[in-house]
Design an enzyme around this catalytic site. Sequence first.
Site, PDB file in Angstrom:
ATOM      1  N   LEU A  29       0.813  -1.217   0.000  1.00  0.00           N
ATOM      2  CA  LEU A  29       0.000   0.000   0.000  1.00  0.00           C
ATOM      3  C   LEU A  29       0.843   1.263   0.000  1.00  0.00           C
ATOM      4  CD1 LEU A  29      -2.689  -1.061   2.638  1.00  0.00           C
ATOM      5  CD2 LEU A  29      -2.929  -1.062   0.155  1.00  0.00           C
ATOM      6  N   ARG A  31       5.212   2.814   1.027  1.00  0.00           N
ATOM      7  CA  ARG A  31       6.549   2.597   1.577  1.00  0.00           C
ATOM      8  C   ARG A  31       7.034   3.867   2.251  1.00  0.00           C
ATOM      9  NH1 ARG A  31       6.996  -0.675  -3.179  1.00  0.00           N
ATOM     10  NH2 ARG A  31       7.653  -2.799  -2.648  1.00  0.00           N
ATOM     11  N   GLY A  32       7.822   3.674   3.317  1.00  0.00           N
ATOM     12  CA  GLY A  32       8.410   4.790   4.027  1.00  0.00           C
ATOM     13  C   GLY A  32       9.886   4.555   4.239  1.00  0.00           C
ATOM     14  N   ALA A  33      10.489   5.424   5.023  1.00  0.00           N
ATOM     15  CA  ALA A  33      11.932   5.334   5.241  1.00  0.00           C
ATOM     16  C   ALA A  33      12.318   4.073   6.002  1.00  0.00           C
ATOM     17  CB  ALA A  33      12.411   6.578   5.992  1.00  0.00           C
ATOM     18  N   PHE A  34      11.421   3.570   6.858  1.00  0.00           N
ATOM     19  CA  PHE A  34      11.796   2.468   7.734  1.00  0.00           C
ATOM     20  C   PHE A  34      10.984   1.200   7.491  1.00  0.00           C
ATOM     21  CE2 PHE A  34      12.432   6.418  10.300  1.00  0.00           C
ATOM     22  CZ  PHE A  34      13.812   6.464  10.135  1.00  0.00           C
ATOM     23  N   GLU A  36       7.267  -0.612   5.249  1.00  0.00           N
ATOM     24  CA  GLU A  36       6.173  -0.465   4.312  1.00  0.00           C
ATOM     25  C   GLU A  36       4.877  -0.975   4.926  1.00  0.00           C
ATOM     26  OE1 GLU A  36       7.750  -2.656   1.037  1.00  0.00           O
ATOM     27  OE2 GLU A  36       7.240  -4.599   1.880  1.00  0.00           O
ATOM     28  N   LYS A  52       1.705  -3.174   9.093  1.00  0.00           N
ATOM     29  CA  LYS A  52       2.709  -2.124   9.025  1.00  0.00           C
ATOM     30  C   LYS A  52       4.032  -2.782   9.388  1.00  0.00           C
ATOM     31  CE  LYS A  52       3.708   2.558  10.626  1.00  0.00           C
ATOM     32  NZ  LYS A  52       3.234   3.685  11.470  1.00  0.00           N
ATOM     33  N   ASP A 146       0.058  14.396  14.840  1.00  0.00           N
ATOM     34  CA  ASP A 146       0.272  14.353  13.387  1.00  0.00           C
ATOM     35  C   ASP A 146      -1.061  14.161  12.654  1.00  0.00           C
ATOM     36  OD1 ASP A 146       1.810  14.583  11.115  1.00  0.00           O
ATOM     37  OD2 ASP A 146       2.366  12.470  11.039  1.00  0.00           O
TER      38      ASP A 146
END
Length: 743
Positions: A29, A31-34, A36, A52, A146
């Site tokens: 769905l 992807r992030g820095a650390f 997906e 996650k 956030d």
Amino acid sequence: MDARSDSPMDRGDISPGSQETGYIPVRVLGRGAFGEAVLYRKVEDNSLVVWKEVDLKCLGEKERKDSQNEIDILSILNHTNVVSYYNHFLDGDTLLIEMEYANGGSLHEKIARQKELFPEEVVLWYFYQVASAVSHIHELGILHRDIKALNIFLTKSGLVKLGDFGISKILDSNSQLVDSYVGTPYYMSPELIKGERYNQKSDIWSLGCVLYELLSLTKVFDATNPLRLASEIVHSQFDEVSPKYSSNIRTLVNNMLDKDASNRPSADDILQHTIFSDGLAESMDKKVWELDAATRRAKMSATPAAEVLPVVTSKCSEVYIWGGGRMTPQKIDMFTKGRSALQVSAGHSHLAVITVEKELYTWSNMQGGGLMVGQLGHGDTAAYKAPKKVETFENIPVRQVSCGADFTVCVTDESDVYAFGSDYDGCLGCDGDEGSEVCTPKLISFFAGTRVQQVSCGDAHVVALTEAGDVYTWGCGEFGRLGLGCEDDFALPQKVETRGKHAIKSVHAGSDGTFMIRTNGRLLACGSNEDNRLGFNSVARGLHKRKQEISYDIPYQCTFTTVKPLSKHDVASVAPGKTHTAVIDSLSRLITFGSNKFGQLGVGDYKVRSGVNIVSSLLIGKQVLNVCCGDGFTVASTSDNQVYSWGLCENGRLGTVSSDTSKKVEVPCYALPRPIFGSLHAVTDVASHHWSTILVAEKVLAQKTIGGTRVKCPDEGEDEPKMQSSQMNESSVPTWLQRVSSQ
């Protein structure tokens, strides 16, 4: 090393009461820095969840604490408008957090797609749900920090789910202030920008930014660089909201975006605001409760986290069709990854597929003849040659579909029943109030308030089974196929009398007959028994060998009656065809009965068969898992990934161009099972109608048993469990599973 040492039980980290739960990756769905976020399908009920996945090796001490913080916060939240937490696991250096899947994307995407300003009632619907979620977390002393449109998720039904608590902070008291600099710049409050201490009112500023976006489709403040953006948030005034909206909601925006935090309302104040007066809040609460029914059921049926032993199996899925002039199986490339097929159905001149994300696709199969009369559900009578999504169900997940000769009936996740196509025989269950053709899915209002578990369509009638165990039939009643004791037609569902102490497990409509399977494995049937297609006929043998056998022929039955020749078999499934029927029993044996004109019973000859027959030959010692019957042919799959067909071979019915010359007839036939594909993938669903067949096959790419259950701290490691894998396809296998498989 002893092979048994790889067992989770032998490693000592799995309790004796652990229960294996299967998961299949669907698609990534985001992807992030650390890590997906990956969508998974749970094998036990085909529900969708999100994992996650956080790669702990890439995290510093602070980020590791944030990961644990998200788990701690999610585990104490329990609100309809907050993403539900289900479980979490630790696999080596990968932390896996299992959460609810919101299948409608994010509010950010919803706003980005909007071309015109939302109506105020739509804005209030979304905003009320977000405010309810914020009120809940603030009541528990949690500061989100956030809140933004990208972290607000939607379901297809319109529910809002607040998520991503990775940087949330639990406050010791409502008056406590924090001073860490976190969040997304566009939504940061002035006090946070200035480095001042802040509290829940900072979340209210962010919530005000979201409301402003809903009302204007733009950010409150925008700039070309972060420094300029920060300056505007602290010093500048935002543009006024369009006057098309009420003064109450425009005033609320101004109050929430007040530079002075003390002047902003609390989340509870917002919920009590006049914009939600006159019973609007109560009606929204009721609507939210109704739409969240599926999630509540999933939570109630979920296995306690401490008992789960996840088994992740990455698969590729393929859909094949043949017949009607297609001499060999042809793959449909569309149904892969997120559109992998979950269930298929075939009508006389159309096909239907439900994907893992509960989307319905239909298209014409004009090689089968017939006309398009709206059975595709696309709003017209066009003959779409390629699979096309039924747009009516854009926001409605569909879990089961069944095709009649020229109509379609389906069941949604909420157990509502829709029908479309020809209503000539009353098969649409609407008493003819829509005319003879219905081109878009119409809700069968008869079942309002009744949860339908399964539907099955014959050529001109329908049978439905409710979750309460009641059976309803409607449509053409010729030969007593509705089981109502007569041959009358009914345009509205009629309840069937199902006597007996054992409940009905499943229902199955044939061409002109109907079957029901009880929980004790007994088979009941009604309708036309021509050629013994219902299996009623019995044979009595004389006392002397020379005395001729006497066959007792039953032409039809108007009420559901036990199929006595099958009483000694524990029936697991039944597949009615046009002139014959196939049954799989609890021992995975295949039993056939009915017409044998083309060898479709698979017994090695073309003779008339009076009773039921166990198919042997190539199927001896094999477990038959799936079977379907067309007009004079049969298709079956076995546990060793073989697909067989037999019977009438004309026009590609058997998926092969070969012919059997042993039978001197004008058309080629096979009287014994013959393999179509050779060794294929595992067949998960197959359907035949007229002379066409559609089949779903899956192939395992990689498999892994996660060797840990719940973890108290993401820093704790464990031994890597043994990985069983075959061919890898990186586009469909999660990163952590690819990494472990390559080791």
